[in-house]
Design an enzyme around this catalytic site. Structure first.
Site, PDB file in Angstrom:
ATOM      1  N   ARG A  88       0.817  -1.209   0.000  1.00  0.00           N
ATOM      2  CA  ARG A  88       0.000   0.000   0.000  1.00  0.00           C
ATOM      3  C   ARG A  88       0.848   1.255   0.000  1.00  0.00           C
ATOM      4  O   ARG A  88       0.315   2.351  -0.011  1.00  0.00           O
ATOM      5  CB  ARG A  88      -0.851   0.009   1.266  1.00  0.00           C
ATOM      6  CG  ARG A  88      -2.339  -0.195   1.029  1.00  0.00           C
ATOM      7  CD  ARG A  88      -2.953  -0.181   2.408  1.00  0.00           C
ATOM      8  NE  ARG A  88      -4.354  -0.005   2.429  1.00  0.00           N
ATOM      9  CZ  ARG A  88      -5.233  -0.994   2.530  1.00  0.00           C
ATOM     10  NH1 ARG A  88      -4.828  -2.238   2.508  1.00  0.00           N
ATOM     11  NH2 ARG A  88      -6.506  -0.724   2.641  1.00  0.00           N
ATOM     12  N   ARG A 122     -21.841  -1.921   3.140  1.00  0.00           N
ATOM     13  CA  ARG A 122     -21.200  -3.200   3.476  1.00  0.00           C
ATOM     14  C   ARG A 122     -21.547  -3.629   4.898  1.00  0.00           C
ATOM     15  O   ARG A 122     -21.563  -2.827   5.822  1.00  0.00           O
ATOM     16  CB  ARG A 122     -19.684  -3.077   3.344  1.00  0.00           C
ATOM     17  CG  ARG A 122     -18.956  -4.330   3.811  1.00  0.00           C
ATOM     18  CD  ARG A 122     -17.543  -4.408   3.356  1.00  0.00           C
ATOM     19  NE  ARG A 122     -16.743  -3.288   3.798  1.00  0.00           N
ATOM     20  CZ  ARG A 122     -15.488  -3.089   3.428  1.00  0.00           C
ATOM     21  NH1 ARG A 122     -14.900  -3.936   2.610  1.00  0.00           N
ATOM     22  NH2 ARG A 122     -14.821  -2.037   3.862  1.00  0.00           N
ATOM     23  N   ARG A 155     -18.275  -2.321   9.751  1.00  0.00           N
ATOM     24  CA  ARG A 155     -16.907  -2.074  10.203  1.00  0.00           C
ATOM     25  C   ARG A 155     -16.776  -0.646  10.704  1.00  0.00           C
ATOM     26  O   ARG A 155     -17.382   0.259  10.147  1.00  0.00           O
ATOM     27  CB  ARG A 155     -15.930  -2.289   9.032  1.00  0.00           C
ATOM     28  CG  ARG A 155     -15.497  -3.721   8.889  1.00  0.00           C
ATOM     29  CD  ARG A 155     -14.717  -4.026   7.629  1.00  0.00           C
ATOM     30  NE  ARG A 155     -13.702  -3.078   7.212  1.00  0.00           N
ATOM     31  CZ  ARG A 155     -12.900  -3.260   6.146  1.00  0.00           C
ATOM     32  NH1 ARG A 155     -12.985  -4.376   5.438  1.00  0.00           N
ATOM     33  NH2 ARG A 155     -12.019  -2.356   5.798  1.00  0.00           N
ATOM     34  N   ARG A 166      -9.954   7.207   4.430  1.00  0.00           N
ATOM     35  CA  ARG A 166      -9.328   6.091   3.699  1.00  0.00           C
ATOM     36  C   ARG A 166      -9.117   6.450   2.231  1.00  0.00           C
ATOM     37  O   ARG A 166      -8.105   6.090   1.633  1.00  0.00           O
ATOM     38  CB  ARG A 166     -10.184   4.831   3.820  1.00  0.00           C
ATOM     39  CG  ARG A 166     -10.075   4.186   5.187  1.00  0.00           C
ATOM     40  CD  ARG A 166     -11.262   3.304   5.452  1.00  0.00           C
ATOM     41  NE  ARG A 166     -11.243   2.099   4.658  1.00  0.00           N
ATOM     42  CZ  ARG A 166     -12.319   1.352   4.426  1.00  0.00           C
ATOM     43  NH1 ARG A 166     -13.495   1.709   4.921  1.00  0.00           N
ATOM     44  NH2 ARG A 166     -12.233   0.265   3.698  1.00  0.00           N
TER      45      ARG A 166
END
Ligand code: AP5
Length: 208
Positions: A88, A122, A155, A166
């Site tokens: 990353r 999600r 989450r 993010r």
């Protein structure tokens, strides 16, 4: 076959990896999953990274690189793997060169609006990590995992503030890897806006 799945949060890397790992019989090594397992088991590493994950920032390179180095030494990774969420940063990509050869880097390409819809909808099963989406892939019974019967959760890093962070972190630290791997002739763009079945078909043609 050694594959890297690169792409923004919520692009579907984990979803496609769970199909590919069965089809190609290779382990799905997700650094996010490894960190979340440590948090759940309350290990020292888990305690160190819990707040970092919740905020959407990156875990320091030295911690992440060590964890992946150890994981790639395990027997099941000797004949191939899917690395999901690693590398990353450029430092992580440089470190990976000393650990393993990479066959393909699959770059999941998806627009921001779709990313936001996928992440905000999600839901996951905390014990198995199985992933659902309230619209695109709902469980049989709302809010309940199909197999374990446990309640599904959102989450911490799928809350709005963390999602935006993010995306920013991705642009700053991870997107430069697109050019890094393109320069090495390893990068292949994959249209991640299609259905998982279509994406898997496209991927099979690429890695044949
Ligand atoms: P990680 O878990 O890797 O998070 P991420 O990269 O942000 O990726 P996601 O898991 O959010 O998304 P995904 O692309 O796998 O999408 P998914 O398949 O679930 O990392 C979490 C954190 O750990 C990081 O923020 C960082 O703190 C730390 N970390 C991890 N690796 C690190 C590293 N190398 N260095 C430093 N820190 C690190 O799909 C998303 C949703 O969309 C689901 O609901 C799914 O059902 C749905 N969906 C998926 N595909 C489709 C489709 N084709 N059509 C419709 N819906 C779809």
């Amino acid at each position: 076959m050694n594959l890297i799945f690169l792409g923004p949060p919520g692009a579907g890397k984990g979803t496609i990896a769970s199909i590919v790992k069965e089809a190609f019989s290779v382990p799905h090594i997700s650094t996010g999953d490894l960190f979340r397992a440590n948090i759940k088991n309350e290990t020292e590493l888990g305690k160190q990274v819990k707040e970092i994950l919740a905020s959407g920032n990156l875990v320091p390179d030295e911690i992440t690189i060590k964890m992946v180095e150890n994981r790639l030494k395990e027997d099941d990774a000797k004949s191939g793997y899917i690395l999901d969420g690693f590398p990353r940063t450029v430092a992580q990509a440089d470190a990976l060169k000393g650990m393993s050869n990479v066959d393909y880097v699959i770059n999941f390409v998806l627009d921001r609006e779709t990313i936001l819809k996928r992440l905000s909808g999600r839901r996951v099963c905390k014990s198995t990590g199985r992933t659902y989406h309230i619209l695109y892939n709902p469980p049989k019974v709302e809010g309940i995992d199909d197999e374990t019967g446990e309640p599904l959760i959102q989450r911490d890093d799928d809350k709005e503030e963390a999602i935006l962070n993010r995306l920013e972190v991705y642009e700053k630290s991870t997107a430069p890897l697109i050019d890094y791997y393109r320069a090495e002739n390893l990068l292949i763009d994959l249209d991640a806006s299609k259905s998982p079945e279509e994406i898997f078909e496209d991927l099979k043609k690429i890695v044949k």
